[in-house]
Design a protein around this motif. Structure first.
Motif, PDB file in Angstrom:
ATOM      1  N   PHE A  60       0.858  -1.193   0.000  1.00 14.56           N
ATOM      2  CA  PHE A  60       0.000   0.000   0.000  1.00 14.56           C
ATOM      3  C   PHE A  60       0.888   1.234   0.000  1.00 14.56           C
ATOM      4  CE2 PHE A  60      -2.569   3.356   1.872  1.00 14.56           C
ATOM      5  CZ  PHE A  60      -3.771   3.211   1.173  1.00 14.56           C
ATOM      6  N   VAL A  61       0.686   2.125  -0.983  1.00 13.93           N
ATOM      7  CA  VAL A  61       1.625   3.206  -1.258  1.00 13.93           C
ATOM      8  C   VAL A  61       0.926   4.563  -1.269  1.00 13.93           C
ATOM      9  CG1 VAL A  61       3.372   4.057  -2.874  1.00 13.93           C
ATOM     10  CG2 VAL A  61       2.918   1.593  -2.716  1.00 13.93           C
ATOM     11  N   GLY A  62       1.520   5.535  -0.601  1.00 16.61           N
ATOM     12  CA  GLY A  62       0.994   6.902  -0.627  1.00 16.61           C
ATOM     13  C   GLY A  62       1.831   7.805   0.262  1.00 16.61           C
ATOM     14  N   SER A  63       1.448   9.055   0.354  1.00 17.36           N
ATOM     15  CA  SER A  63       2.134  10.013   1.229  1.00 17.36           C
ATOM     16  C   SER A  63       1.183  11.169   1.489  1.00 17.36           C
ATOM     17  CB  SER A  63       3.459  10.484   0.611  1.00 17.36           C
ATOM     18  OG  SER A  63       3.273  10.997  -0.687  1.00 17.36           O
ATOM     19  N   SER A  64       1.699  12.241   2.103  1.00 19.58           N
ATOM     20  CA  SER A  64       0.887  13.412   2.405  1.00 19.58           C
ATOM     21  C   SER A  64      -0.307  12.997   3.268  1.00 19.58           C
ATOM     22  CB  SER A  64       0.454  14.092   1.102  1.00 19.58           C
ATOM     23  OG  SER A  64      -0.141  15.348   1.350  1.00 19.58           O
ATOM     24  N   ASP A  65      -1.531  13.334   2.868  1.00 18.20           N
ATOM     25  CA  ASP A  65      -2.717  12.980   3.642  1.00 18.20           C
ATOM     26  C   ASP A  65      -2.871  11.473   3.816  1.00 18.20           C
ATOM     27  OD1 ASP A  65      -5.289  13.967   4.877  1.00 18.20           O
ATOM     28  OD2 ASP A  65      -6.147  12.668   3.335  1.00 18.20           O
ATOM     29  N   ILE A  66      -2.304  10.693   2.913  1.00 18.09           N
ATOM     30  CA  ILE A  66      -2.392   9.237   2.983  1.00 18.09           C
ATOM     31  C   ILE A  66      -1.612   8.697   4.172  1.00 18.09           C
ATOM     32  CG2 ILE A  66      -2.067   7.090   1.685  1.00 18.09           C
ATOM     33  CD1 ILE A  66      -4.180   8.961   0.504  1.00 18.09           C
ATOM     34  N   THR A  67      -0.772   9.527   4.790  1.00 17.83           N
ATOM     35  CA  THR A  67      -0.069   9.133   6.013  1.00 17.83           C
ATOM     36  C   THR A  67      -1.031   8.539   7.038  1.00 17.83           C
ATOM     37  OG1 THR A  67       1.668  10.799   5.726  1.00 17.83           O
ATOM     38  CG2 THR A  67       1.301   9.997   7.968  1.00 17.83           C
ATOM     39  N   ALA A  68      -2.239   9.078   7.126  1.00 16.86           N
ATOM     40  CA  ALA A  68      -3.225   8.564   8.088  1.00 16.86           C
ATOM     41  C   ALA A  68      -3.520   7.086   7.842  1.00 16.86           C
ATOM     42  CB  ALA A  68      -4.512   9.386   7.995  1.00 16.86           C
ATOM     43  N   LEU A  69      -3.603   6.701   6.578  1.00 18.57           N
ATOM     44  CA  LEU A  69      -3.852   5.297   6.245  1.00 18.57           C
ATOM     45  C   LEU A  69      -2.597   4.452   6.425  1.00 18.57           C
ATOM     46  CD1 LEU A  69      -6.038   5.766   3.049  1.00 18.57           C
ATOM     47  CD2 LEU A  69      -6.795   4.847   5.236  1.00 18.57           C
ATOM     48  N   LEU A  70      -1.453   5.000   6.055  1.00 13.02           N
ATOM     49  CA  LEU A  70      -0.209   4.242   6.162  1.00 13.02           C
ATOM     50  C   LEU A  70       0.036   3.773   7.590  1.00 13.02           C
ATOM     51  CD1 LEU A  70       2.172   6.504   3.999  1.00 13.02           C
ATOM     52  CD2 LEU A  70       0.998   4.416   3.264  1.00 13.02           C
ATOM     53  N   VAL A  71      -0.070   4.705   8.550  1.00 13.70           N
ATOM     54  CA  VAL A  71       0.236   4.333   9.928  1.00 13.70           C
ATOM     55  C   VAL A  71      -0.888   3.509  10.551  1.00 13.70           C
ATOM     56  CG1 VAL A  71       1.773   6.310  10.236  1.00 13.70           C
ATOM     57  CG2 VAL A  71      -0.621   6.513  10.929  1.00 13.70           C
ATOM     58  N   SER A  72      -2.127   3.750  10.136  1.00 11.10           N
ATOM     59  CA  SER A  72      -3.255   2.995  10.701  1.00 11.10           C
ATOM     60  C   SER A  72      -3.282   1.565  10.182  1.00 11.10           C
ATOM     61  CB  SER A  72      -4.572   3.704  10.378  1.00 11.10           C
ATOM     62  OG  SER A  72      -4.622   4.977  11.005  1.00 11.10           O
ATOM     63  N   ILE A  73      -2.994   1.384   8.913  1.00 13.12           N
ATOM     64  CA  ILE A  73      -2.944   0.023   8.365  1.00 13.12           C
ATOM     65  C   ILE A  73      -1.809  -0.759   9.015  1.00 13.12           C
ATOM     66  CG2 ILE A  73      -2.415  -1.308   6.271  1.00 13.12           C
ATOM     67  CD1 ILE A  73      -4.023   0.805   4.698  1.00 13.12           C
ATOM     68  N   TYR A  74      -0.651  -0.106   9.166  1.00 12.35           N
ATOM     69  CA  TYR A  74       0.449  -0.809   9.835  1.00 12.35           C
ATOM     70  C   TYR A  74       0.066  -1.198  11.257  1.00 12.35           C
ATOM     71  CZ  TYR A  74       4.672  -1.982  12.229  1.00 12.35           C
ATOM     72  OH  TYR A  74       5.579  -2.658  12.994  1.00 12.35           O
ATOM     73  N   LYS A  75      -0.497  -0.261  12.007  1.00 14.46           N
ATOM     74  CA  LYS A  75      -0.841  -0.521  13.400  1.00 14.46           C
ATOM     75  C   LYS A  75      -1.871  -1.642  13.535  1.00 14.46           C
ATOM     76  CE  LYS A  75      -1.600  -0.041  17.830  1.00 14.46           C
ATOM     77  NZ  LYS A  75      -0.635  -0.468  18.855  1.00 14.46           N
ATOM     78  N   ASN A  76      -2.858  -1.653  12.662  1.00 10.15           N
ATOM     79  CA  ASN A  76      -3.987  -2.575  12.812  1.00 10.15           C
ATOM     80  C   ASN A  76      -3.807  -3.909  12.099  1.00 10.15           C
ATOM     81  OD1 ASN A  76      -6.362  -1.124  14.294  1.00 10.15           O
ATOM     82  ND2 ASN A  76      -5.470   0.431  12.951  1.00 10.15           N
ATOM     83  N   THR A  77      -2.774  -4.028  11.263  1.00 10.13           N
ATOM     84  CA  THR A  77      -2.563  -5.281  10.532  1.00 10.13           C
ATOM     85  C   THR A  77      -1.145  -5.816  10.637  1.00 10.13           C
ATOM     86  OG1 THR A  77      -1.877  -4.299   8.417  1.00 10.13           O
ATOM     87  CG2 THR A  77      -4.255  -4.490   8.829  1.00 10.13           C
ATOM     88  N   GLY A  78      -0.188  -4.951  11.001  1.00 10.14           N
ATOM     89  CA  GLY A  78       1.207  -5.360  11.016  1.00 10.14           C
ATOM     90  C   GLY A  78       1.863  -5.385   9.652  1.00 10.14           C
ATOM     91  N   GLN A  79       1.122  -4.991   8.622  1.00  9.14           N
ATOM     92  CA  GLN A  79       1.677  -4.983   7.266  1.00  9.14           C
ATOM     93  C   GLN A  79       2.479  -3.707   7.023  1.00  9.14           C
ATOM     94  OE1 GLN A  79      -1.433  -5.670   4.351  1.00  9.14           O
ATOM     95  NE2 GLN A  79      -2.338  -7.297   5.590  1.00  9.14           N
ATOM     96  N   ILE A  80       3.673  -3.842   6.482  1.00  9.35           N
ATOM     97  CA  ILE A  80       4.482  -2.689   6.106  1.00  9.35           C
ATOM     98  C   ILE A  80       3.761  -1.905   5.006  1.00  9.35           C
ATOM     99  CG2 ILE A  80       6.634  -1.999   4.961  1.00  9.35           C
ATOM    100  CD1 ILE A  80       8.031  -4.235   6.456  1.00  9.35           C
ATOM    101  N   THR A  81       3.723  -0.576   5.153  1.00  8.85           N
ATOM    102  CA  THR A  81       3.164   0.302   4.135  1.00  8.85           C
ATOM    103  C   THR A  81       4.275   1.223   3.637  1.00  8.85           C
ATOM    104  OG1 THR A  81       2.445   1.856   5.861  1.00  8.85           O
ATOM    105  CG2 THR A  81       0.829   0.205   5.112  1.00  8.85           C
TER     106      THR A  81
END
Length: 281
Positions: A97-118
């Motif tokens: 899962f790839v993104g930046s800027s506002d997508i930071t919210a998803l990057l850190v939340s997906i990592y926290k809730n799934t353990g998957q590297i973003t």
């Protein structure tokens, strides 16, 4: 990266030119690209309403042919989805899962809730659409193989003597992204975004005056669950900041008592490098 989904969890776009250019570019080198419906929609300043953007996120993960999801652009809107995401879908159908800027919210939340590297990296419209072939292959390799060249921590805050910083780097996982977006998460329970591991915090921003950067860094210092996890800091580029920026950043590191360094390729600018969130270094 053989089968890519482009989704738009945040802002909309005025024209389709760069989006279609990114698609054509990747298809020209044999990558299958699917643009999801929300990319073509507009709701206020977002790409479709929350239902549309959430469905695109879920459906991209549910498609087992897709191996990588790249966000169309940043802007605003990702935070509105966080409490509605079915993280079990993401756990059962892991992807890059790839993104930046506002997508930071998803990057850190997906990592926290799934353990998957973003992956904090360039997106479709302002990134891939402008890449040379060599640059894209470097980007692709970094995402496929979790590549990030950690800068040397020449500037440290473990000890403060005679106005100079000394010390070494402390280990952890890479974690961070856009500063303003990180701070916007603080209204939620820390357990929804603060990782369990010690972190190397990386941060960047654009068009924020010095006093706002100061305020946001102070918010991090006052967020005890997050502050306690920060063991070192990588400062990216703060485009448009003022004359006190360096002083503010050094003060932040000193207050943390954490080693710090700079990587100006973590940026809203054209050089934005790939940083795998959750990668242990």
């Amino acid at each position: 990266m053989k089968n890519i989904a482009i989704i738009a969890p945040s802002g909309n776009i005025e024209t389709l030119d760069n989006l279609l250019q990114a698609k054509s570019f990747m298809e020209s080198i044999g990558i299958k690209v699917t643009i999801f419906p929300g990319c073509y929609k507009k709701f206020r300043y977002m790409a479709g309403d929350d239902k549309t953007r959430l469905e695109d996120l879920h459906n991209a993960y549910l498609d087992d042919d897709i191996d990588t999801i790249i966000c169309m652009r940043g802007g605003y809107g990702a935070i509105r989805l966080l409490d509605k995401i079915d993280y079990d879908i993401i756990k059962k159908h892991p992807k890059k899962f790839v993104g930046s800027s506002d997508i930071t919210a998803l990057l850190v939340s997906i990592y926290k809730n799934t353990g998957q590297i973003t992956y904090h990296a360039k997106m479709a419209v302002n990134g891939i659409a402008k890449m040379s072939l060599d640059e894209f292959y470097q980007y692709k390799n970094a995402i496929e193989n979790d590549v990030y060249d950690l800068p040397k921590f020449n500037h440290c805050a473990l000890n403060f003597k005679d106005g100079t910083f000394e010390g070494g780097m402390l280990r952890g996982i890479l974690w961070g992204g856009n500063l303003a977006t990180i701070v916007s998460l603080f209204g939620a329970e820390p357990k929804s975004y603060v990782p369990d591991e010690d972190i190397i915090l990386f941060i960047e921003d654009i068009n924020e005056p010095d006093y706002k950067i100061d305020r946001m860094l102070t918010q991090i210092l006052r967020n005890k669950p997050l502050r306690e996890k920060i063991k070192s800091v990588i400062f990216g580029e703060f485009i448009g900041a003022g004359k006190y920026l360096d002083e503010i950043l050094k003060e932040f590191a000193l207050t943390l008592g954490a080693p710090y360094t700079y990587d100006l390729n973590i940026t809203h600018g054209d050089k934005n490098t790939v940083v795998p969130i959750g990668l242990r270094v």
